[in-house]
Design a protein around this motif. Structure first.
Motif, PDB file in Angstrom:
ATOM      1  N   MET A 181      69.540   2.286  22.057  1.00 22.63           N
ATOM      2  CA  MET A 181      69.957   3.610  21.572  1.00 22.63           C
ATOM      3  C   MET A 181      69.270   3.919  20.245  1.00 22.63           C
ATOM      4  SD  MET A 181      72.269   5.106  23.477  1.00 22.63           S
ATOM      5  CE  MET A 181      73.986   5.417  23.452  1.00 22.63           C
TER       6      MET A 181
ATOM      7  N   PHE B 269      81.987  -0.896  32.053  1.00 22.29           N
ATOM      8  CA  PHE B 269      80.920  -0.870  31.056  1.00 22.29           C
ATOM      9  C   PHE B 269      79.896   0.201  31.428  1.00 22.29           C
ATOM     10  CE2 PHE B 269      76.645  -2.394  29.893  1.00 22.29           C
ATOM     11  CZ  PHE B 269      76.772  -2.415  28.519  1.00 22.29           C
TER      12      PHE B 269
ATOM     13  N   PHE C 178      72.146  -2.615  24.503  1.00 24.08           N
ATOM     14  CA  PHE C 178      72.322  -1.175  24.700  1.00 24.08           C
ATOM     15  C   PHE C 178      72.264  -0.437  23.361  1.00 24.08           C
ATOM     16  CE2 PHE C 178      75.603   2.267  24.998  1.00 24.08           C
ATOM     17  CZ  PHE C 178      74.792   3.173  25.636  1.00 24.08           C
TER      18      PHE C 178
ATOM     19  N   ILE D   6      79.004   7.550  26.937  1.00 26.33           N
ATOM     20  CA  ILE D   6      78.499   7.527  25.558  1.00 26.33           C
ATOM     21  C   ILE D   6      77.092   8.114  25.500  1.00 26.33           C
ATOM     22  CG2 ILE D   6      77.721   5.962  23.729  1.00 26.33           C
ATOM     23  CD1 ILE D   6      80.091   4.191  24.352  1.00 26.33           C
ATOM     24  N   SER D   7      76.280   7.740  26.456  1.00 30.60           N
ATOM     25  CA  SER D   7      74.900   8.246  26.466  1.00 30.60           C
ATOM     26  C   SER D   7      74.891   9.767  26.575  1.00 30.60           C
ATOM     27  CB  SER D   7      74.119   7.644  27.632  1.00 30.60           C
ATOM     28  OG  SER D   7      74.096   6.262  27.529  1.00 30.60           O
TER      29      SER D   7
ATOM     30  N   TRP E 193      74.836  -7.567  26.665  1.00 35.93           N
ATOM     31  CA  TRP E 193      74.518  -6.244  27.225  1.00 35.93           C
ATOM     32  C   TRP E 193      74.796  -5.146  26.212  1.00 35.93           C
ATOM     33  CZ3 TRP E 193      77.889  -7.352  32.151  1.00 35.93           C
ATOM     34  CH2 TRP E 193      77.259  -8.346  32.911  1.00 35.93           C
TER      35      TRP E 193
ATOM     36  N   LEU F  14      79.030   3.380  29.268  1.00 37.51           N
ATOM     37  CA  LEU F  14      77.632   3.576  28.862  1.00 37.51           C
ATOM     38  C   LEU F  14      77.154   4.975  29.251  1.00 37.51           C
ATOM     39  CD1 LEU F  14      75.121   0.849  28.844  1.00 37.51           C
ATOM     40  CD2 LEU F  14      74.382   2.826  30.061  1.00 37.51           C
TER      41      LEU F  14
END
Lengths: 740, 404
Positions: free
Chosen positions: A120, B27, A116, B34-35, A112, B31
């Motif tokens: 990005m 997670f 990811f 961070i995004s 995962w 995520l």
């Protein structure tokens, strides 16, 4: 913990396929799509093998081979396409190798995370809305995999747990709706740009002659870049130096405003080629900007000319060209630009550019501060322009470019005095040059109409006179030329600049979309010792910070801008209807409907607020009572029912009392189980402390009533009531103890 | 290949905290964070979509997990005491206003047992759960945990459901003993005893009692049954039948190894198997243990109802202080002339029981093999002498075949 559900492997393979195809297609185009498809197929095959081998030792050798193949592919992509693309291929190769070893649940997390990071990297390079779909599909498969993994971890039976498709469909719908709402409500802050350096990519911009000349002169500027000067000459009205380069310099647009030496305002483009919404550039920047390509200073009534035809050849330091002359001129506006269609060699960028990151060894810089590459700009070229823009009262100033020269105030020989009179009339009451300039700009923006289909027809008047006094509508070159001339008539130096209007912000990609239609002309006026950007054309908005912090507001602005573009193109009969446009129309209708509903709610809220307040208070009080006093309330209702009950002297009486008791006790987790006889139920209640004694007489009465079918006895009513009273006493006592 | 094998433990040590703390739920939050940070810093607007996608997943996880638990009622039926040899069973009744998915029922008191997963049910269901992995013992059950991680398994909403407390008794395992072990000096009398047993020459009629489930009809006292209007059976008292005295070691030091492969558990299984065999063979049995308090169990010859005996052994825990020699002395003081004396001890422990006329079944456990079961595999064996049958039991012993 070993994975025991093949659906997890399938979800993992699907997520990998979406990642590979989406990321590679986005960054590398068609070759990337082919490579992504290959990786997707390999992913399915590898995971299928891993599933079949999960009971055995992990095949480390196969994983090493896959990793080595991924490394080799990454090296090849690095040579052919660049580091960023190679990194994506390397990550995908790594994930394939990890998938070959996939056996336990904990290993899923690494897959995962790798996916990811890959996505990005793809997002950094993505310029289209379709990448949103990639994210959506990836998250969908990821969530599906996570759900199955949870089921697999907790299901210890041999049977595979089914997750019905209908239930999954409902969840996906709810999830998509939530995504939609959250996306619209996500606040968007201005970009911080911490640690953001200049990025560039592309190849083929190397010219040995330019490099040699720049190197030969060896004149090094303070920032480290070498420069040479060639053809430094000033010739007014003459095409010298490199001459006019009309053909082929305007790239895909056919717009003559990007010619090097001159252009005619009556024929700004050949064959109406400018009327197209094909995207030519994509810009990522903190706010909108005008990307200058050329500057013109002499106007002869119909044509604009450049009088400074000298150039400087600059040699960059690893693609970095610095024109900074001191620390006080540090750049404050960073634009990352991607070329989407073939363009002329002129490099668009917001003026004045201080640093340019471009994938070339040497560049040419004109004396107006614009740049040229050795050859036409090719698609997928990326470069970064760092500019120093001064902002004051919402206006953009260039304080770096050299001051004006006499050519910047010269009027055409056949200048119409009516234009000077109009300028004077409009600026009556303006105190200074700035106010006069803004007054004239406002006058043009408000009193004249923009049209792309203007054709110069008059034989008696100059084009500007006809535009200003007869037709009163025209394209941007008329507006810009009119403003420039009127300002010159007021002795304010001006230049006409051509370039691209980068003001259409797409909030989905976060990039400014620059179309062929955005090829534009505007005015730079020397005001307060700086070149001030003026925009007289009503169709083009002035560069300004983004409005609205919510995504919904930005999308609305974007749609309005698209509508304006559509209207402009519709006027010329060039409107294009495509799927994207239809979707946008649908979206707009959704937004309008939502606005109507919100307006209706707002009206109801504003006019009936006391009633709403009362209603809200009552609802809150009801909820509070239900939340904290629910049992007490229901018990009270049960008491009332018993108190008001009229005994019919039959089995119904037993049924009624027992039903009330069982309801009361079921709220306390003392449910009477199916098939449990009264004696056992009472024994349970006695054990739980809800009864004080066994009520043996009641059992006997029940037996007599139901089994022996005896007629109603007088003492049964007190027995039932006593039983209920005992229960009531017991529950009250237990509840009190429980609360303590 | 070699390199990866060498690095593996180091990577494992590095990744262990990651594995432990980096849950899918965290997670997703990481995520999202961070995004958003990247989108904010670099202006990459597409990452706002990732923020919305993951936030929506988290939102749904919270909302649907809550909705899934709303109005849910769970009732645990009283645990049914299993028959000997059967696994215990727990039964749950679940009720909800509508359809419910992905529910996990966990019994916090049964630490070794994993939770029960219910994938889906509509309004009402009954779930039966076999607790095959439960070891012998008595487990008090009170509250139970119900959780739901619907739909993605990201976030688990838990609820503690108070239930009526009761005990779940898990009986020890029983092994078949075909023939009671005999030392050499007693072997010649075995056949004669069998004849006696058949004739019941050493039993005296003691009275009648109610027939218990599982008892044979051949002992029914028909006349008494007719009088009492229910089946009554004859009860005999053993007079000259040799009894079996089992001294169960309950001193703390006796427990070594890991349950269920521990000395104490092996001793329990052996004791319970011998008890049943002796009863079936027509010998009365006396079990004595000196734990925190002294416990005794007396079983008449030919007893078929094993539940009290199994429950007695199920409650045994090694929490005493009385050493084996003293325990045997006390037990012999109470039961002077047993036919069999059964003792259990570590192979290093001394046992001095003096002179006695009983057949001595002496089980010695190789303590080292229980402490380190993977060190060296040693076999069990039987040593039969004049008056003692000594079993040397190791961790790897197959108890069902020990008496073959």
């Amino acid at each position: 913990m070993i994975i025991n559900d093949p659906r997890i492997y399938r979800a993992q393979a699907s997520a990998l396929a979406v990642t590979a195809i989406g990321a590679l297609w986005t960054v590398m185009g068609s070759p990337g799509l082919a490579l992504g498809l290959a990786i997707a197929v390999a992913g399915f095959a590898i995971l299928h093998r891993a599933w079949q081998r999960r009971d055995r030792e992990p095949d480390a050798k196969a994983a090493e081979y896959i990793a080595a193949c991924g490394l080799a592919a990454a090296v090849m992509v690095f040579i052919m396409s660049g580091l960023a693309h190679a990194l994506i291929v390397l990550l995908l190769g790594t994930q394939l190798a990890l998938n070959a070893l996939l056996k336990e649940h904990r290993q899923l997390k690494f897959g995962w995370m790798t996916s990811f990071v890959t996505l990005m990297l793809g997002a950094v390079h993505a310029t289209t809305n379709s990448y949103l779909l990639v994210f959506c599909l990836f998250t969908l498969f990821l969530l599906r995999g996570v759900g199955y993994a949870w089921l697999d971890r907790h299901n210890h039976s041999r049977e595979k747990v089914q997750w019905p498709v209908a239930a999954q469909g409902r969840i996906v719908c709810a999830w998509l709706f939530s995504v939609f709402v959250l996306y619209l409500l996500t606040p968007r802050l201005d970009a911080l740009l911490w640690g953001a350096g200049g990025t560039m990519s592309g190849s083929g911009y190397y010219n040995r002659d330019w490099e040699r000349q720049a190197q030969h002169i060896g004149d090094t500027d303070p920032s480290g870049a070498s420069l040479s000067q060639e053809g430094r000459s000033q010739h007014s009205g003459e095409e010298v130096g490199h001459g006019t380069r009309e053909s082929g310099t305007s790239g895909s647009s056919g717009y003559h405003g990007f010619n090097e030496s001159h252009f005619d305002i009556t024929q700004p483009d050949s064959g109406n080629g400018r009327v197209s919404n094909v995207k030519v550039l994509s810009m990522q920047a903190p706010h909108s900007a005008y990307l200058r390509v050329r500057s013109f200073d002499r106007f002869d009534g119909t044509r604009w000319h450049t009088t400074l035809t000298g150039h400087q050849l600059w040699r960059g330091d690893s693609g970095r060209f610095s024109f900074n002359n001191g620390p006080h001129l540090a750049p404050n506006f960073n634009q990352q630009i991607q070329v989407l269609a073939p363009l002329a060699p002129a490099i668009p960028g917001a003026a004045p550019a201080v640093v340019l990151h471009f994938p070339a060894a040497a560049l040419r810089r004109t004396e107006y501060g614009t740049f040229e590459a050795p050859r036409g700009l090719q698609p997928d070229t990326r470069y970064t322009v760092e500019s120093r823009i001064a902002r004051h009262d919402g206006r953009f100033y260039d304080r770096i470019s050299p001051p004006p020269r006499p050519q910047d105030t010269a009027l055409p020989d056949d200048f119409d005095p009516h234009i000077a009179r109009l300028a004077k009339d409009v600026t009556t009451g303006s105190a200074n040059a700035r106010e006069r300039a803004i007054a004239l700009e406002t006058h043009l923006r408000t009193q004249y109409q923009y049209s792309l289909s203007t054709a110069f027809t008059s034989q008696n008047r100059t084009p500007l006179s006809e535009f200003l006094f007869e037709t009163k509508h025209g394209h941007c070159e008329f507006f810009a030329a009119a403003l420039a001339v009127m300002l010159r008539s007021l002795e304010i130096p001006t230049r006409l600049a051509t370039g691209y209007s980068a003001t259409t912000y797409n909030p989905i990609t976060g990039r400014y979309e620059i179309r062929v239609l955005d090829g534009h002309a505007w005015v730079d006026a020397w005001i307060d010792d700086a070149w001030m950007l003026l925009e007289p054309t009503p169709f083009y908005p002035l560069p300004q910070p983004r409005e609205g912090q919510l995504t919904a507001a930005q999308i609305e602005t974007y749609l309005e801008r698209l509508e304006e573009i559509d209207d402009a193109m519709d006027e010329t009969g060039a409107r294009e209807i495509d799927l994207q446009r239809l979707l946008l129309m649908f979206w707009q209708s959704v937004i309008e409907t939502a606005n109507l509903i919100i307006a209706a709610f707002a009206w109801m809220l504003l006019t009936l607020w006391p009633a709403w307040l009362l209603f809200a208070g009552l609802a809150l009080a009801s909820y509070a009572i239900w939340r904290w006093r629910r049992d007490a309330l229901l018990d009270w209702l049960a008491d009332q029912r018993i108190r008001r009950y009229r005994f019919v002297q039959g089995t119904a009486d037993f049924h009624f009392v027992f039903a009330v008791v069982q309801n009361r006790m079921s709220r306390r987790d003392c449910t009477r189980l199916p098939g449990q006889n009264l004696a056992k139920y009472c024994a349970n209640l006695l054990d739980g402390g809800y009864l004080s004694h066994r009520h043996q007489a009641l059992h006997t009465a029940t037996h007599e009533c139901f089994i022996e079918a005896k007629p109603w006895q007088k003492d049964w009513r007190p027995l039932l009531l006593d039983f209920y009273a005992d229960i009531k006493r017991g529950t009250t006592t237990r509840d009190r103890v429980h609360r303590r | 290949m070699e390199l990866s094998r060498d690095l593996s433990p180091q990577f494992k040590a590095l990744l262990e905290p990651l594995r432990k703390h980096f849950t899918p739920y965290r997670f997703c939050w990481v995520l999202t964070g961070i995004s958003y940070l990247i989108a904010w810093n670099r202006g990459i607007a597409l990452l706002y979509a990732v923020v919305a996608l993951t936030l929506a997943a988290l939102l749904l996880s919270h909302v649907l997990a809550w909705a899934n638990m709303r109005g849910l009622r769970v009732i645990r039926d009283r645990a049914v005491a299993p028959a000997p040899g059967e696994t215990p069973l727990l039964r749950y009744r679940l009720r909800a206003p509508g359809r419910r998915h992905f529910l996990l029922i966990d019994e916090p008191q049964l630490a070794t047992v994993t939770g029960t997963m219910i994938a889906q049910f509509d309004r009402e269901t009954v779930i039966e759960r076999e607790l095959g992995e439960l070891h012998r013992g008595v487990y008090p059950l009170s509250t139970l945990h119900v959780s739901s991680a619907y739909p993605f398994g990201l976030f688990s909403r838990e609820r503690e459901v108070v239930q009526k407390p009761h005990k779940l008794v898990v009986y020890p395992r029983l092994h078949d003993v075909l023939r009671l072990p005999e030392p050499l000096v007693q072997a010649h009398t075995a056949d004669a005893e069998a004849v006696l047993q058949r004739r019941r020459g050493w039993e005296e009629f003691a009275g009648v009692r109610e027939q218990r489930p599982g008892e044979s009809l051949k002992h029914v006292h028909w006349r008494a049954s007719a009088r009492q209007n229910q089946l009554m059976v004859k009860e005999y008292e053993a007079l000259d039948v040799p009894g079996m005295l089992i001294v169960l070691p309950q001193q703390r030091g006796f427990e070594c190894g890991t349950v269920p492969h521990s000395c104490f558990e092996y001793a329990i299984e052996l004791a319970v198997s011998l008890t049943r065999a002796a009863c079936h063979a027509g010998h009365p049995v006396h079990c004595v243990s000196y734990g925190k308090r002294e416990r005794q169990l007396h079983l008449a010859a030919h007893t078929t109802e094993m539940s009290p005996m199994l429950e007695w052994f199920a409650h045994a825990t090694p929490d005493g202080t009385v050493q084996l020699t003293e325990a045997v002395a006390r037990a012999r003081h109470k039961f002077a002339h047993p036919g069999w004396l059964v003792t259990f001890r570590h192979d290093g422990d001394a046992l001095d029981i003096g002179r006695h006329g009983a057949r001595h079944l002496d089980f010695t456990f190789a303590a080292q093999s229980f402490r380190e079961p993977h060190a060296e595999k040693t076999d069990s064996y039987v040593n039969v002498s004049l008056s003692v049958v000594r079993y040397h039991v190791t961790c790897h012993a197959s108890l069902p075949t020990l008496f073959l």
